[in-house]
Design a protein around this motif. Structure first.
Motif, PDB file in Angstrom:
ATOM      1  N   ALA A   7      -2.377  13.752 -12.753  1.00 43.03           N
ATOM      2  CA  ALA A   7      -3.154  12.838 -11.918  1.00 43.03           C
ATOM      3  C   ALA A   7      -2.768  11.385 -12.216  1.00 43.03           C
ATOM      4  CB  ALA A   7      -4.644  13.042 -12.150  1.00 43.03           C
ATOM      5  N   VAL A   8      -2.505  11.081 -13.484  1.00 39.51           N
ATOM      6  CA  VAL A   8      -2.097   9.725 -13.854  1.00 39.51           C
ATOM      7  C   VAL A   8      -0.703   9.431 -13.298  1.00 39.51           C
ATOM      8  CG1 VAL A   8      -1.647   8.135 -15.749  1.00 39.51           C
ATOM      9  CG2 VAL A   8      -3.498   9.787 -15.938  1.00 39.51           C
ATOM     10  N   THR A   9       0.185  10.405 -13.380  1.00 40.24           N
ATOM     11  CA  THR A   9       1.519  10.242 -12.808  1.00 40.24           C
ATOM     12  C   THR A   9       1.433  10.008 -11.308  1.00 40.24           C
ATOM     13  OG1 THR A   9       2.474  11.681 -14.517  1.00 40.24           O
ATOM     14  CG2 THR A   9       3.790  11.315 -12.539  1.00 40.24           C
ATOM     15  N   ALA A  10       0.527  10.713 -10.647  1.00 38.62           N
ATOM     16  CA  ALA A  10       0.330  10.523  -9.206  1.00 38.62           C
ATOM     17  C   ALA A  10      -0.163   9.107  -8.904  1.00 38.62           C
ATOM     18  CB  ALA A  10      -0.663  11.558  -8.667  1.00 38.62           C
ATOM     19  N   LEU A  11      -1.047   8.577  -9.761  1.00 41.85           N
ATOM     20  CA  LEU A  11      -1.513   7.201  -9.601  1.00 41.85           C
ATOM     21  C   LEU A  11      -0.351   6.217  -9.720  1.00 41.85           C
ATOM     22  CD1 LEU A  11      -4.819   7.100 -11.699  1.00 41.85           C
ATOM     23  CD2 LEU A  11      -4.613   6.806  -9.218  1.00 41.85           C
ATOM     24  N   MET A  12       0.523   6.489 -10.666  1.00 52.77           N
ATOM     25  CA  MET A  12       1.691   5.640 -10.857  1.00 52.77           C
ATOM     26  C   MET A  12       2.576   5.655  -9.608  1.00 52.77           C
ATOM     27  SD  MET A  12       4.207   3.975 -12.229  1.00 52.77           S
ATOM     28  CE  MET A  12       5.973   3.970 -11.888  1.00 52.77           C
ATOM     29  N   ASN A  13       2.834   6.840  -9.092  1.00 54.76           N
ATOM     30  CA  ASN A  13       3.676   6.963  -7.898  1.00 54.76           C
ATOM     31  C   ASN A  13       3.060   6.243  -6.698  1.00 54.76           C
ATOM     32  OD1 ASN A  13       5.392   8.517  -9.464  1.00 54.76           O
ATOM     33  ND2 ASN A  13       4.667  10.463  -8.655  1.00 54.76           N
ATOM     34  N   THR A  14       1.739   6.365  -6.563  1.00 52.24           N
ATOM     35  CA  THR A  14       1.040   5.694  -5.459  1.00 52.24           C
ATOM     36  C   THR A  14       1.129   4.180  -5.605  1.00 52.24           C
ATOM     37  OG1 THR A  14      -0.496   7.542  -5.196  1.00 52.24           O
ATOM     38  CG2 THR A  14      -1.180   5.417  -4.299  1.00 52.24           C
ATOM     39  N   HIS A  15       0.947   3.700  -6.840  1.00 51.35           N
ATOM     40  CA  HIS A  15       1.048   2.256  -7.091  1.00 51.35           C
ATOM     41  C   HIS A  15       2.420   1.726  -6.690  1.00 51.35           C
ATOM     42  CE1 HIS A  15       1.372  -1.594  -9.036  1.00 51.35           C
ATOM     43  NE2 HIS A  15       2.303  -1.136  -9.856  1.00 51.35           N
ATOM     44  N   VAL A  16       3.472   2.402  -7.136  1.00 53.85           N
ATOM     45  CA  VAL A  16       4.834   1.941  -6.842  1.00 53.85           C
ATOM     46  C   VAL A  16       5.104   1.977  -5.344  1.00 53.85           C
ATOM     47  CG1 VAL A  16       7.290   2.460  -7.141  1.00 53.85           C
ATOM     48  CG2 VAL A  16       5.744   2.595  -9.100  1.00 53.85           C
ATOM     49  N   GLU A  17       4.658   3.035  -4.695  1.00 52.17           N
ATOM     50  CA  GLU A  17       4.886   3.173  -3.255  1.00 52.17           C
ATOM     51  C   GLU A  17       4.171   2.068  -2.476  1.00 52.17           C
ATOM     52  OE1 GLU A  17       4.390   6.505   0.306  1.00 52.17           O
ATOM     53  OE2 GLU A  17       4.039   7.048  -1.791  1.00 52.17           O
ATOM     54  N   ARG A  18       2.894   1.837  -2.802  1.00 53.20           N
ATOM     55  CA  ARG A  18       2.123   0.813  -2.081  1.00 53.20           C
ATOM     56  C   ARG A  18       2.668  -0.586  -2.357  1.00 53.20           C
ATOM     57  NH1 ARG A  18      -4.211   2.849  -2.685  1.00 53.20           N
ATOM     58  NH2 ARG A  18      -4.032   4.630  -1.261  1.00 53.20           N
ATOM     59  N   PHE A  19       3.017  -0.842  -3.604  1.00 55.30           N
ATOM     60  CA  PHE A  19       3.565  -2.163  -3.934  1.00 55.30           C
ATOM     61  C   PHE A  19       4.878  -2.384  -3.191  1.00 55.30           C
ATOM     62  CE2 PHE A  19       6.169  -5.126  -6.251  1.00 55.30           C
ATOM     63  CZ  PHE A  19       5.286  -6.127  -6.611  1.00 55.30           C
ATOM     64  N   SER A  20       5.740  -1.376  -3.194  1.00 51.82           N
ATOM     65  CA  SER A  20       7.035  -1.501  -2.520  1.00 51.82           C
ATOM     66  C   SER A  20       6.866  -1.728  -1.026  1.00 51.82           C
ATOM     67  CB  SER A  20       7.879  -0.243  -2.769  1.00 51.82           C
ATOM     68  OG  SER A  20       8.139  -0.070  -4.142  1.00 51.82           O
ATOM     69  N   ASP A  21       5.958  -0.972  -0.411  1.00 45.71           N
ATOM     70  CA  ASP A  21       5.715  -1.123   1.024  1.00 45.71           C
ATOM     71  C   ASP A  21       5.166  -2.512   1.344  1.00 45.71           C
ATOM     72  OD1 ASP A  21       6.613   1.425   1.468  1.00 45.71           O
ATOM     73  OD2 ASP A  21       4.613   2.330   1.618  1.00 45.71           O
ATOM     74  N   SER A  22       4.236  -2.984   0.505  1.00 40.78           N
ATOM     75  CA  SER A  22       3.645  -4.313   0.705  1.00 40.78           C
ATOM     76  C   SER A  22       4.695  -5.411   0.549  1.00 40.78           C
ATOM     77  CB  SER A  22       2.506  -4.538  -0.284  1.00 40.78           C
ATOM     78  OG  SER A  22       1.975  -5.844  -0.171  1.00 40.78           O
ATOM     79  N   LEU A  23       5.537  -5.289  -0.469  1.00 42.33           N
ATOM     80  CA  LEU A  23       6.578  -6.280  -0.700  1.00 42.33           C
ATOM     81  C   LEU A  23       7.593  -6.275   0.439  1.00 42.33           C
ATOM     82  CD1 LEU A  23       7.930  -8.393  -2.516  1.00 42.33           C
ATOM     83  CD2 LEU A  23       9.077  -6.505  -3.712  1.00 42.33           C
ATOM     84  N   LYS A  24       7.944  -5.102   0.882  1.00 41.64           N
ATOM     85  CA  LYS A  24       8.909  -4.993   1.982  1.00 41.64           C
ATOM     86  C   LYS A  24       8.376  -5.681   3.235  1.00 41.64           C
ATOM     87  CE  LYS A  24      11.619  -1.602   4.579  1.00 41.64           C
ATOM     88  NZ  LYS A  24      11.874  -0.141   4.790  1.00 41.64           N
ATOM     89  N   ARG A  25       7.102  -5.441   3.559  1.00 40.37           N
ATOM     90  CA  ARG A  25       6.501  -6.075   4.739  1.00 40.37           C
ATOM     91  C   ARG A  25       6.469  -7.600   4.584  1.00 40.37           C
ATOM     92  NH1 ARG A  25       2.869  -1.697   4.326  1.00 40.37           N
ATOM     93  NH2 ARG A  25       1.345  -3.042   3.277  1.00 40.37           N
ATOM     94  N   SER A  26       6.115  -8.061   3.381  1.00 40.53           N
ATOM     95  CA  SER A  26       6.047  -9.502   3.136  1.00 40.53           C
ATOM     96  C   SER A  26       7.414 -10.158   3.284  1.00 40.53           C
ATOM     97  CB  SER A  26       5.508  -9.775   1.726  1.00 40.53           C
ATOM     98  OG  SER A  26       4.188  -9.314   1.595  1.00 40.53           O
ATOM     99  N   LEU A  27       8.446  -9.502   2.765  1.00 45.00           N
ATOM    100  CA  LEU A  27       9.789 -10.052   2.863  1.00 45.00           C
ATOM    101  C   LEU A  27      10.261 -10.064   4.314  1.00 45.00           C
ATOM    102  CD1 LEU A  27      11.478  -8.391  -0.244  1.00 45.00           C
ATOM    103  CD2 LEU A  27      10.827 -10.785   0.016  1.00 45.00           C
ATOM    104  N   GLU A  28       9.953  -8.999   5.048  1.00 45.69           N
ATOM    105  CA  GLU A  28      10.352  -8.937   6.465  1.00 45.69           C
ATOM    106  C   GLU A  28       9.652 -10.029   7.267  1.00 45.69           C
ATOM    107  OE1 GLU A  28       9.392  -4.939   7.449  1.00 45.69           O
ATOM    108  OE2 GLU A  28      11.324  -4.140   6.770  1.00 45.69           O
ATOM    109  N   GLN A  29       8.378 -10.251   6.987  1.00 42.86           N
ATOM    110  CA  GLN A  29       7.630 -11.300   7.676  1.00 42.86           C
ATOM    111  C   GLN A  29       8.195 -12.673   7.334  1.00 42.86           C
ATOM    112  OE1 GLN A  29       3.579 -10.626   6.535  1.00 42.86           O
ATOM    113  NE2 GLN A  29       3.378  -8.779   7.763  1.00 42.86           N
TER     114      GLN A  29
END
Length: 208
Positions: free
Chosen positions: A180-202
Motif C-alpha cells: 500500500a505504501v509502494t502504491a502511494l509512492m507510485n501515485t505521488h510520482v504519477e500525479r506530480f509528473s502529470d502536474s509538472l507536464k501540464r505546467s510546462l506545456e502551459q
C-alpha cells in the motif's frame, strides 16, 4: 553466495540493526560461524568491509541508471537530456529508486544503517546527506531548473517531489501493508509528473 559476499551482507545486517561502531569484527565473524583470522583472509578490517559496502552502493547506482537509460555526464548534459526525456521514463525510474531503497535488501539495510548512525559521526551524517537528503534534493533542483529556467521554482519543485518520497521510506519501514505504501509512492510520482507536464506545456503555450 560466496564467502566474501556473505561477510559483506552479514556485516551490513549487523550495522543496520546495532550501528557501525557497536559491531566488532569478532561479532561479524561469530555471526558467520568463523574465527576472525578466517574473516581477515577476505577483508583487512571492519573499515575495509565498510568501504566495500560504499563501493557496492555506488556500483548499484551506476548499474540502475544504465538499466533505465537515465542521462549521464556532467550536470549540464544531464539537464539537457532530461528536457527531452519522456515523463513515463522518469516515472519508471523514480519508482525503481523507491523499490531500491525499500525492497532490495542491500540498499535497504544501508539506508537503515545511515539513519541510525547519522547523529553519531560526521562521516555518517555526510553519507546520509549524500544518499538520502541534501544530494537528491540538489540533484532534482538542477533538473527542474533546467526544465523551468527558474531557480526558486526549481527548488520548490524539488522539495515537493522528494519530500513525500523521503517520508514514505519511513512509512514503508513501519507499515504492515508495504504494498500500500509502494502504491502511494507510485501515485505521488504519477500525479506530480502529470502536474509538472501540464505546467510546462502551459508555460510553452504562454511563451508562444
Amino acid at each position: 553466495m560466496d564467502t566474501k559476499e556473505n561477510i559483506l551482507l552479514t556485516a551490513l545486517r549487523l550495522f543496520a540493526k546495532n550501528g557501525f561502531e557497536a559491531v566488532s569484527v569478532s561479532r561479524i565473524a561469530g555471526e558467520l560461524g568463523m574465527v576472525k583470522s578466517a574473516l581477515y583472509k577476505h577483508y583487512k578490517s571492519k573499515r575495509d568491509i565498510f568501504d566495500c559496502i560504499l563501493e557496492r552502493m555506488d556500483a548499484m547506482d551506476i548499474e540502475r541508471a544504465k538499466k533505465y537509460e537515465m542521462p549521464e555526464g556532467d550536470m549540464e548534459k544531464v539537464v539537457t537530456a532530461y528536457r527531452k526525456l519522456p515523463f513515463e521514463q522518469i516515472r519508471t525510474y523514480s519508482e525503481a529508486q523507491f523499490r531500491h531503497w525499500t525492497q532490495e535488501e542491500f540498499p535497504s539495510l544501508f539506508r537503515k544503517m545511515l539513519t541510525l548512525e547519522q547523529f553519531r559521526s560526521q562521516e555518517m551524517n555526510e553519507l546520509y546527506q549524500k544518499y538520502l537528503t541534501s544530494s537528491p534534493v540538489t540533484y532534482m533542483k538542477e533538473i527542474f531548473r533546467g526544465m523551468t529556467g527558474d531557480e526558486r521554482t526549481a527548488e520548490q519543485l524539488a522539495l515537493e517531489f522528494y519530500g513525500p518520497i523521503y517520508l514514505l521510506y519511513s512509512l514503508y519501514d513501519g507499515a504492515a501493508d508495504k504494498e500500500a505504501v509502494t502504491a502511494l509512492m507510485n501515485t505521488h510520482v504519477e500525479r506530480f509528473s502529470d502536474s509538472l507536464k501540464r505546467s510546462l506545456e502551459q508555460g510553452v503555450m504562454q511563451d508562444e
